[in-house]
Design a protein around this motif. Sequence first.
Motif, PDB file in Angstrom:
ATOM      1  N   LEU A 143       0.824  -1.210   0.000  1.00 26.30           N
ATOM      2  CA  LEU A 143       0.000   0.000   0.000  1.00 26.30           C
ATOM      3  C   LEU A 143       0.858   1.259   0.000  1.00 26.30           C
ATOM      4  O   LEU A 143       0.537   2.246  -0.671  1.00 26.30           O
ATOM      5  N   ASP A 144       1.961   1.229   0.741  1.00 22.18           N
ATOM      6  CA  ASP A 144       2.872   2.379   0.766  1.00 22.18           C
ATOM      7  C   ASP A 144       3.494   2.612  -0.613  1.00 22.18           C
ATOM      8  O   ASP A 144       3.635   3.762  -1.052  1.00 22.18           O
ATOM      9  N   CYS A 145       3.883   1.531  -1.283  1.00 25.41           N
ATOM     10  CA  CYS A 145       4.472   1.654  -2.620  1.00 25.41           C
ATOM     11  C   CYS A 145       3.485   2.292  -3.591  1.00 25.41           C
ATOM     12  O   CYS A 145       3.846   3.157  -4.397  1.00 25.41           O
ATOM     13  N   VAL A 146       2.237   1.859  -3.515  1.00 21.90           N
ATOM     14  CA  VAL A 146       1.206   2.419  -4.388  1.00 21.90           C
ATOM     15  C   VAL A 146       0.992   3.898  -4.075  1.00 21.90           C
ATOM     16  O   VAL A 146       0.859   4.733  -4.979  1.00 21.90           O
ATOM     17  N   LYS A 147       0.991   4.225  -2.800  1.00 23.35           N
ATOM     18  CA  LYS A 147       0.753   5.610  -2.380  1.00 23.35           C
ATOM     19  C   LYS A 147       1.868   6.532  -2.852  1.00 23.35           C
ATOM     20  O   LYS A 147       1.611   7.689  -3.250  1.00 23.35           O
TER      21      LYS A 147
END
Length: 268
Positions: A179-183
Amino acid sequence: MESEQTAELIRAQLRRLRLAAGMTQEDFGRLVHFSGSQISAIELGQRPFDRLFLKRADEVLDSDGLLLGLLRIAELHGQPSWLRPWLDAERAARQLRCYHPTLVPGLLQIEHYARAVIRADDLLSDDEVERRLAVRMDRQAILTRPDPPMLIAVIEETTLRRADESFRGIMLQQINHLLDCVKRGGVLVHLIPAEVSVHVGHAGPLTLARGVEGEWVGHLENHVGGATIDENEEMATVLARWEGIRSVALPKAQSELLMKEVMDSWTI
């Protein structure tokens, strides 16, 4: 570059940097928590060094990661011949697409998850596990460089849910990382929902790299190695397989919601 030649080069650079800093072996040893005799043995090749030692040495000698960088280069050059063409394509890619039927793709794995995956091979020694882990983590640097490739990953929902209580903490960290990578941007993650029982991707993992001139290179893994694909006819087949995989995956927003739902199901 052979491993012994690399080790000799690292030892020579270590000694050069230490002398340039005006440190005796005893002075340097105290700063890296070694004795002077241990530093002497390392510089003479009578005692091995590891990544932690080189990291400390780089910090103490203010060498901007030179020693650890030399080790990383040697490890990449030491990869099996079947993997080297793919590593070249991966580093030069402007876009990467990856899918694995049972795992989070390597470029998106956190360290604890990656170590568990690698350690599942009982044929590997602890040292080999850590060496492979280090290489895998180093390869992820392409995602944080100034001009990173766009990465599109397709992951099975069942892959994220495959976690007993002992592994759940690691999987929570792993999903949070996704999720952090996508954000942050530059990474798209699409989940294939569990209700999709059968699709073409179940034939095996694949990764695609698109170069600066639009050319495609593919990589297919198996239990004893892998194959790099760049012939037009074969690439057409692999690209078609990718489209079949992507077509059954959820859109970006729905995939993010499903990842959060998986985490919530363990923490409520």
